[in-house]
Design a protein around this motif. Sequence first.
Motif, PDB file in Angstrom:
ATOM      1  N   GLY A  64       0.782  -1.229   0.000  1.00  0.00           N
ATOM      2  CA  GLY A  64       0.000   0.000   0.000  1.00  0.00           C
ATOM      3  C   GLY A  64       0.814   1.278   0.000  1.00  0.00           C
ATOM      4  N   GLN A  65       2.130   1.161   0.199  1.00  0.00           N
ATOM      5  CA  GLN A  65       2.980   2.354   0.083  1.00  0.00           C
ATOM      6  C   GLN A  65       2.985   2.782  -1.381  1.00  0.00           C
ATOM      7  OE1 GLN A  65       4.482   4.094   2.359  1.00  0.00           O
ATOM      8  NE2 GLN A  65       4.599   2.758   4.126  1.00  0.00           N
ATOM      9  N   SER A  66       3.306   4.032  -1.652  1.00  0.00           N
ATOM     10  CA  SER A  66       3.326   4.479  -3.049  1.00  0.00           C
ATOM     11  C   SER A  66       4.490   3.833  -3.793  1.00  0.00           C
ATOM     12  CB  SER A  66       3.438   6.000  -3.134  1.00  0.00           C
ATOM     13  OG  SER A  66       4.761   6.426  -2.882  1.00  0.00           O
ATOM     14  N   GLN A  67       4.276   3.619  -5.082  1.00  0.00           N
ATOM     15  CA  GLN A  67       5.322   3.023  -5.908  1.00  0.00           C
ATOM     16  C   GLN A  67       6.570   3.894  -5.899  1.00  0.00           C
ATOM     17  OE1 GLN A  67       4.121   1.798  -9.833  1.00  0.00           O
ATOM     18  NE2 GLN A  67       6.210   1.480 -10.506  1.00  0.00           N
ATOM     19  N   TYR A  69       7.658   5.905  -3.572  1.00  0.00           N
ATOM     20  CA  TYR A  69       8.357   5.800  -2.288  1.00  0.00           C
ATOM     21  C   TYR A  69       9.184   4.514  -2.217  1.00  0.00           C
ATOM     22  CZ  TYR A  69       9.320   5.066   2.612  1.00  0.00           C
ATOM     23  OH  TYR A  69       9.954   4.808   3.800  1.00  0.00           O
ATOM     24  N   ILE A  70       8.572   3.395  -2.611  1.00  0.00           N
ATOM     25  CA  ILE A  70       9.271   2.108  -2.541  1.00  0.00           C
ATOM     26  C   ILE A  70      10.474   2.099  -3.475  1.00  0.00           C
ATOM     27  CG2 ILE A  70       9.072  -0.376  -2.938  1.00  0.00           C
ATOM     28  CD1 ILE A  70       6.083  -0.088  -2.116  1.00  0.00           C
ATOM     29  N   GLU A  71      10.290   2.625  -4.686  1.00  0.00           N
ATOM     30  CA  GLU A  71      11.418   2.702  -5.625  1.00  0.00           C
ATOM     31  C   GLU A  71      12.541   3.561  -5.057  1.00  0.00           C
ATOM     32  OE1 GLU A  71      10.915   3.351  -9.862  1.00  0.00           O
ATOM     33  OE2 GLU A  71       8.810   2.737  -9.681  1.00  0.00           O
ATOM     34  N   ALA A  72      12.190   4.726  -4.523  1.00  0.00           N
ATOM     35  CA  ALA A  72      13.210   5.627  -3.974  1.00  0.00           C
ATOM     36  C   ALA A  72      13.941   4.973  -2.803  1.00  0.00           C
ATOM     37  CB  ALA A  72      12.572   6.943  -3.546  1.00  0.00           C
ATOM     38  N   ALA A  73      13.202   4.272  -1.945  1.00  0.00           N
ATOM     39  CA  ALA A  73      13.822   3.615  -0.792  1.00  0.00           C
ATOM     40  C   ALA A  73      14.791   2.529  -1.240  1.00  0.00           C
ATOM     41  CB  ALA A  73      12.753   3.039   0.125  1.00  0.00           C
ATOM     42  N   LEU A  74      14.346   1.679  -2.183  1.00  0.00           N
ATOM     43  CA  LEU A  74      15.221   0.600  -2.648  1.00  0.00           C
ATOM     44  C   LEU A  74      16.472   1.143  -3.331  1.00  0.00           C
ATOM     45  CD1 LEU A  74      12.587  -1.974  -3.936  1.00  0.00           C
ATOM     46  CD2 LEU A  74      14.186  -2.279  -2.038  1.00  0.00           C
ATOM     47  N   LYS A  75      16.316   2.206  -4.098  1.00  0.00           N
ATOM     48  CA  LYS A  75      17.481   2.798  -4.769  1.00  0.00           C
ATOM     49  C   LYS A  75      18.418   3.448  -3.747  1.00  0.00           C
ATOM     50  CE  LYS A  75      15.358   3.317  -9.271  1.00  0.00           C
ATOM     51  NZ  LYS A  75      14.823   4.228 -10.299  1.00  0.00           N
ATOM     52  N   ALA A  76      17.855   4.021  -2.690  1.00  0.00           N
ATOM     53  CA  ALA A  76      18.696   4.605  -1.639  1.00  0.00           C
ATOM     54  C   ALA A  76      19.482   3.519  -0.906  1.00  0.00           C
ATOM     55  CB  ALA A  76      17.833   5.407  -0.662  1.00  0.00           C
ATOM     56  N   ALA A 103       8.158  -2.462  -6.603  1.00  0.00           N
ATOM     57  CA  ALA A 103       7.434  -1.284  -6.115  1.00  0.00           C
ATOM     58  C   ALA A 103       5.994  -1.284  -6.611  1.00  0.00           C
ATOM     59  CB  ALA A 103       8.155  -0.013  -6.545  1.00  0.00           C
ATOM     60  N   ALA A 104       5.799  -1.626  -7.874  1.00  0.00           N
ATOM     61  CA  ALA A 104       4.441  -1.675  -8.427  1.00  0.00           C
ATOM     62  C   ALA A 104       3.618  -2.763  -7.735  1.00  0.00           C
ATOM     63  CB  ALA A 104       4.499  -1.921  -9.927  1.00  0.00           C
ATOM     64  N   TYR A 105       4.225  -3.910  -7.509  1.00  0.00           N
ATOM     65  CA  TYR A 105       3.535  -5.020  -6.849  1.00  0.00           C
ATOM     66  C   TYR A 105       3.039  -4.605  -5.468  1.00  0.00           C
ATOM     67  CZ  TYR A 105       2.802  -9.547  -4.601  1.00  0.00           C
ATOM     68  OH  TYR A 105       2.268 -10.599  -3.915  1.00  0.00           O
ATOM     69  N   TYR A 106       3.932  -4.049  -4.656  1.00  0.00           N
ATOM     70  CA  TYR A 106       3.537  -3.694  -3.284  1.00  0.00           C
ATOM     71  C   TYR A 106       2.647  -2.455  -3.223  1.00  0.00           C
ATOM     72  CZ  TYR A 106       6.016  -7.445  -1.147  1.00  0.00           C
ATOM     73  OH  TYR A 106       6.393  -8.695  -0.769  1.00  0.00           O
ATOM     74  N   ALA A 107       2.777  -1.543  -4.170  1.00  0.00           N
ATOM     75  CA  ALA A 107       1.906  -0.368  -4.185  1.00  0.00           C
ATOM     76  C   ALA A 107       0.452  -0.784  -4.421  1.00  0.00           C
ATOM     77  CB  ALA A 107       2.354   0.609  -5.268  1.00  0.00           C
ATOM     78  N   GLN A 108       0.239  -1.882  -5.129  1.00  0.00           N
ATOM     79  CA  GLN A 108      -1.115  -2.361  -5.413  1.00  0.00           C
ATOM     80  C   GLN A 108      -1.715  -3.151  -4.255  1.00  0.00           C
ATOM     81  OE1 GLN A 108      -0.815  -4.585  -9.032  1.00  0.00           O
ATOM     82  NE2 GLN A 108      -0.142  -2.813 -10.228  1.00  0.00           N
ATOM     83  N   ARG A 109      -0.927  -3.483  -3.262  1.00  0.00           N
ATOM     84  CA  ARG A 109      -1.393  -4.271  -2.135  1.00  0.00           C
ATOM     85  C   ARG A 109      -1.785  -3.340  -1.001  1.00  0.00           C
ATOM     86  NH1 ARG A 109      -0.477  -6.664  -6.068  1.00  0.00           N
ATOM     87  NH2 ARG A 109      -0.141  -8.859  -6.298  1.00  0.00           N
TER      88      ARG A 109
END
Length: 111
Positions: A64-67, A69-76, A103-109
């Motif tokens: 449910g986190q935004s895509q 945000y998740i992408e930015a976190a993983l890249k960081a 990121a897309a997978y978890y953003a949809q959950r």
Amino acid sequence: MKLSRILLLATATTMSFAAAAQEKKTGAPASAAEAPVSTCIGCHSIPGYQASFPQVYRVPKIGGQSQQYIEAALKAYRQGDRKHPTMVGVAKGLTDDEIASVAAYYAQRGR
């Protein structure tokens, strides 16, 4: 020599059937994100989970986190800007496409 060729052919055929069965079962080909997603589930899908290496960390649920945000976190994590040792190791093994897929997978959950 003939036996090794037969075994090689049999192995290749079996792997082809397994891939086709996976595609038929899910209705889609296996995605690049499947392995990384299954890696994430072990910690990020358990309510209240805490990891204890090298110290105790509260592990957030990421569904449910935004895509973005998740992408930015993983890249960081991958670049070393975020310091959790396990996440750094996981993120360094991901390509940009895999990060986007995860990121897309978890953003949809939902949470």
